[in-house]
Design a protein around this motif. Structure first.
Motif, PDB file in Angstrom:
ATOM      1  N   LEU A 129       0.981  -1.148  -0.148  1.00 34.02           N
ATOM      2  CA  LEU A 129      -0.101  -0.040   0.053  1.00 34.02           C
ATOM      3  C   LEU A 129       0.743   1.348  -0.021  1.00 34.02           C
ATOM      4  O   LEU A 129       0.574   2.329  -0.590  1.00 34.02           O
ATOM      5  N   LEU A 130       2.037   1.496   0.821  1.00 28.75           N
ATOM      6  CA  LEU A 130       2.642   2.420   0.836  1.00 28.75           C
ATOM      7  C   LEU A 130       3.286   2.568  -0.419  1.00 28.75           C
ATOM      8  O   LEU A 130       3.546   3.763  -0.696  1.00 28.75           O
ATOM      9  N   ASP A 131       4.014   1.642  -1.084  1.00 30.49           N
ATOM     10  CA  ASP A 131       4.561   1.783  -2.136  1.00 30.49           C
ATOM     11  C   ASP A 131       3.387   2.219  -3.347  1.00 30.49           C
ATOM     12  O   ASP A 131       3.886   3.083  -4.232  1.00 30.49           O
ATOM     13  N   LEU A 132       2.537   1.658  -3.429  1.00 27.15           N
ATOM     14  CA  LEU A 132       1.209   1.913  -4.345  1.00 27.15           C
ATOM     15  C   LEU A 132       0.887   3.236  -4.375  1.00 27.15           C
ATOM     16  O   LEU A 132       0.835   3.932  -5.386  1.00 27.15           O
ATOM     17  N   LEU A 133       0.766   3.716  -3.100  1.00 24.95           N
ATOM     18  CA  LEU A 133       0.163   5.149  -2.854  1.00 24.95           C
ATOM     19  C   LEU A 133       0.929   6.249  -2.782  1.00 24.95           C
ATOM     20  O   LEU A 133       0.845   7.569  -2.659  1.00 24.95           O
ATOM     21  N   GLY A 134       2.572   5.931  -2.958  1.00 31.76           N
ATOM     22  CA  GLY A 134       3.577   6.998  -2.764  1.00 31.76           C
ATOM     23  C   GLY A 134       3.610   7.461  -1.389  1.00 31.76           C
ATOM     24  O   GLY A 134       3.986   8.853  -1.332  1.00 31.76           O
ATOM     25  N   LEU A 135       3.293   6.839  -0.542  1.00 33.60           N
ATOM     26  CA  LEU A 135       3.463   7.281   0.751  1.00 33.60           C
ATOM     27  C   LEU A 135       4.693   7.031   1.589  1.00 33.60           C
ATOM     28  O   LEU A 135       5.438   6.095   1.296  1.00 33.60           O
ATOM     29  N   PRO A 136       5.342   7.709   2.510  1.00 33.41           N
ATOM     30  CA  PRO A 136       6.714   7.459   3.008  1.00 33.41           C
ATOM     31  C   PRO A 136       6.493   5.709   3.540  1.00 33.41           C
ATOM     32  O   PRO A 136       5.985   5.401   4.440  1.00 33.41           O
ATOM     33  N   ALA A 137       7.936   5.298   3.264  1.00 30.56           N
ATOM     34  CA  ALA A 137       8.087   4.071   3.584  1.00 30.56           C
ATOM     35  C   ALA A 137       8.049   3.622   5.080  1.00 30.56           C
ATOM     36  O   ALA A 137       7.898   2.328   5.268  1.00 30.56           O
ATOM     37  N   GLU A 138       8.299   4.418   5.712  1.00 29.78           N
ATOM     38  CA  GLU A 138       8.675   4.394   7.282  1.00 29.78           C
ATOM     39  C   GLU A 138       7.266   4.559   7.995  1.00 29.78           C
ATOM     40  O   GLU A 138       7.257   4.486   9.166  1.00 29.78           O
ATOM     41  N   SER A 139       6.369   4.709   7.141  1.00 29.63           N
ATOM     42  CA  SER A 139       4.925   5.093   7.959  1.00 29.63           C
ATOM     43  C   SER A 139       4.581   3.905   8.543  1.00 29.63           C
ATOM     44  O   SER A 139       4.710   2.567   8.016  1.00 29.63           O
ATOM     45  N   ASP A 140       3.604   3.777   9.608  1.00 24.76           N
ATOM     46  CA  ASP A 140       2.899   2.508  10.246  1.00 24.76           C
ATOM     47  C   ASP A 140       1.701   2.477   9.715  1.00 24.76           C
ATOM     48  O   ASP A 140       0.993   3.370   9.278  1.00 24.76           O
ATOM     49  N   VAL A 141       1.121   1.268   9.342  1.00 26.49           N
ATOM     50  CA  VAL A 141      -0.141   0.953   8.615  1.00 26.49           C
ATOM     51  C   VAL A 141      -1.048   0.195   9.734  1.00 26.49           C
ATOM     52  O   VAL A 141      -0.550  -0.817   9.992  1.00 26.49           O
ATOM     53  N   GLY A 142      -2.082   0.618   9.868  1.00 25.78           N
ATOM     54  CA  GLY A 142      -3.071  -0.153  10.674  1.00 25.78           C
ATOM     55  C   GLY A 142      -4.360  -0.307  10.077  1.00 25.78           C
ATOM     56  O   GLY A 142      -4.927   0.546   9.320  1.00 25.78           O
ATOM     57  N   VAL A 177      -2.990   5.181   8.101  1.00 25.12           N
ATOM     58  CA  VAL A 177      -1.316   5.348   7.858  1.00 25.12           C
ATOM     59  C   VAL A 177      -0.865   6.755   8.780  1.00 25.12           C
ATOM     60  O   VAL A 177      -1.229   7.548   8.554  1.00 25.12           O
ATOM     61  N   VAL A 178       0.215   6.466   9.522  1.00 22.81           N
ATOM     62  CA  VAL A 178       0.788   7.516  10.299  1.00 22.81           C
ATOM     63  C   VAL A 178       2.182   7.378  10.145  1.00 22.81           C
ATOM     64  O   VAL A 178       2.965   6.390  10.169  1.00 22.81           O
ATOM     65  N   LYS A 179       2.610   8.538   9.687  1.00 25.86           N
ATOM     66  CA  LYS A 179       4.429   8.515   9.392  1.00 25.86           C
ATOM     67  C   LYS A 179       4.998   8.433  10.540  1.00 25.86           C
ATOM     68  O   LYS A 179       5.958   7.731  10.572  1.00 25.86           O
ATOM     69  N   ASP A 180       4.558   9.158  11.749  1.00 26.93           N
ATOM     70  CA  ASP A 180       5.074   9.134  12.858  1.00 26.93           C
ATOM     71  C   ASP A 180       4.839   7.791  13.803  1.00 26.93           C
ATOM     72  O   ASP A 180       4.035   7.754  14.353  1.00 26.93           O
ATOM     73  N   SER A 181       5.447   6.702  13.681  1.00 23.95           N
ATOM     74  CA  SER A 181       5.371   5.558  14.264  1.00 23.95           C
ATOM     75  C   SER A 181       5.063   5.502  15.751  1.00 23.95           C
ATOM     76  O   SER A 181       4.335   5.015  16.394  1.00 23.95           O
ATOM     77  N   ASN A 182       6.176   6.462  16.375  1.00 18.39           N
ATOM     78  CA  ASN A 182       6.053   6.616  18.052  1.00 18.39           C
ATOM     79  C   ASN A 182       4.829   7.233  18.384  1.00 18.39           C
ATOM     80  O   ASN A 182       4.350   6.836  19.366  1.00 18.39           O
TER      81      ASN A 182
END
Length: 465
Positions: A124-137, A305-310
């Protein structure tokens, strides 16, 4: 003794047969239900029987009695709200999820589900061009996906302001200024309400519902303190996208967290020729979408999708002695969503993506927008019909001579049953909304939709003459 497969076989065979029967009926059946909930109350209510019923008989009863009260939402002729159908691979995978019966909050307990969802998240992150370090729930839907992103924003903004939210709660905390587009979806307000952040300040928008960056700058400049800006990918009525690049640049200058509600529009990022719609969207901090809309997986499934995992895991996570963590894992799935217990919602997402591939996802989104464009173009040529929006994505808003006629046409379309379209109110006028969200909508369905609206208008005119 383990239950084994035998107690399930007959009931599952009946369920499979009745499910196929339902799916095979979709091309020809009336879209709207024949009975309402009141009509069906006697079939499903009353005193609980003293004696039980065999499992296979329960399934037969459900299929027989529920049939008249079902909306043909999976049909290509369903254009109501923004509700997709279900891809074959995603539906079959969802059956497996139910059969596997995995409580998917813990990586240690359900490693297969965790690995599948990790794979889906990476795709999903790759497909949608979102930051690779993001967390996905994987949440219940876009409402909870947006809530999750906003919860992470609240935690980060207050932490950076020196406030310990976990220890002290919200009482006495610095106020977070929440700015939203004037035509945001109401579930953004709902998420903010759930989080105790109060009513947001609406930023003026243009005639298509796109937030005006200059107005955002003016409003952010009017006061100081922590700020949260919510942008939109896909306006409910026009399908329009906020100007992400300019809006996010302004938000960054004011130190604001930016969240994007992309319930059905986030998927435009998978289509290269739609880059002008989503340009700069990847610069935000969090994003929310539905997989059961444009991607077409079964209900229910949203994606946060959230870039800031912490920030995400601090806002949503919980740690206790009885929840065994995988020492080799990057954390548990339950740390990224509101629920501790949940089904493996990401499995049908993985199946949909694996069945389509990158090119297939783009083709599916492209087909939805093409169908909307054809419906809008053809109905605009009908005397007495006005298309109010620029049909750049999957939504078409129609108006007629006056609100009374619009309401009458909407009622006729629904009563006729060949298609389903929902009424709404936009830009000061009642409208008939056409939302193209189903992978199976084809040229015949487009023809049926155009004919249904045209015929309904003719019938309303005749009745009034």
């Amino acid at each position: 003794m383990s239950a084994g497969g035998e107690p399930y076989s007959e009931a599952l065979s009946v369920a499979a047969a009745r499910a196929r029967e339902w799916l095979e009926s979709l091309p020809d059946r009336r879209v709207g239900p024949l009975k309402n909930a009141h009509d069906l109350a006697a079939d499903f209510g009353g005193p609980l029987p003293g004696q039980g019923m065999p499992a296979s008989a329960v399934v037969e009863y459900l299929a027989d009695k529920a049939g008249p009260g079902l909306m043909a939402m999976p049909a290509g002729r369903f254009f109501g709200w923004v509700i997709g159908g279900t891809l074959p691979a995603a539906l079959a995978a969802d059956w497996l999820v139910s059969a596997w019966d995995q409580n998917s909050g813990l990586r240690y307990a359900t490693p297969a589900i965790a690995a599948i969802e990790d794979g889906a998240a990476s795709w999903l992150l790759d497909l949608l061009g979102l930051p690779a370090e993001s967390d996905v729930g994987f949440t219940t839907g876009a409402t909870m996906a947006n809530f999750t992103g906003l919860a992470a924003a609240r935690w980060r903004l207050l932490t950076d302001a020196g406030w310990d939210l976990d220890r002290d709660g919200l009482a006495g905390a610095p106020r977070i200024r929440c700015l939203v587009g004037q035509e945001r979806h109401d579930t953004i307000d709902l998420g903010l309400r759930y989080l105790g952040l109060g009513r947001p300040a609406p930023v003026p928008a243009d005639t298509q519902g796109r937030l005006l960056p200059a107005e955002l700058d003016r409003m952010l400049s009017a006061s100081s303190g922590p700020a949260l800006v919510c942008l939109q990918a896909g306006n409910l009525h026009s399908g329009a996208f906020d100007p992400f690049e300019d809006a996010i640049r302004i938000a960054r200058r004011h130190g604001a967290w930016v969240h994007v509600d992309g319930a059905f529009g986030l998927w435009a990022a998978a289509v290269p020729e739609f880059a002008h719609l989503t340009q700069g969207m990847e610069l935000a901090d969090s994003w929310g979408t539905d997989a059961h809309k444009t991607l077409n997986v079964p209900y229910d499934c949203g994606i946060a999708v959230v870039k800031d995992s912490n920030a995400l895991r601090s806002a949503m996570g919980v740690h206790t002695s009885y929840l065994i963590q995988d020492p080799e894992g990057p954390g548990d799935p339950h740390e990224k969503v509101p629920e501790l217990s949940r089904r493996g919602r990401g499995v049908p997402v993985w199946a949909a993506l694996r069945s389509l591939g990158r090119e297939g996802v783009a083709a599916q989104v492209r087909a939805l927008t093409d169908a909307a464009a054809r419906i809008g173009k053809r109905l605009a040529e009908v005397d007495g019909i006005e298309v109010l929006n620029d049909v750049d994505y999957t939504q078409v808003s129609l108006a007629f001579a006056d609100d009374a006629i619009t309401r009458a046409v909407t009622a006729r379309v629904i009563a006729d049953g060949k298609v389903w379209m929902s009424g709404s109110h936009w830009q000061g006028r009642d409208v008939l909304r056409v939302s193209v969200s189903n992978w199976s909508t084809d040229a015949d369905d487009v023809d049926t939709a155009v004919e249904a609206v045209s015929s309904a208008l003719s019938a309303v005119k005749s009745a009034g003459s």
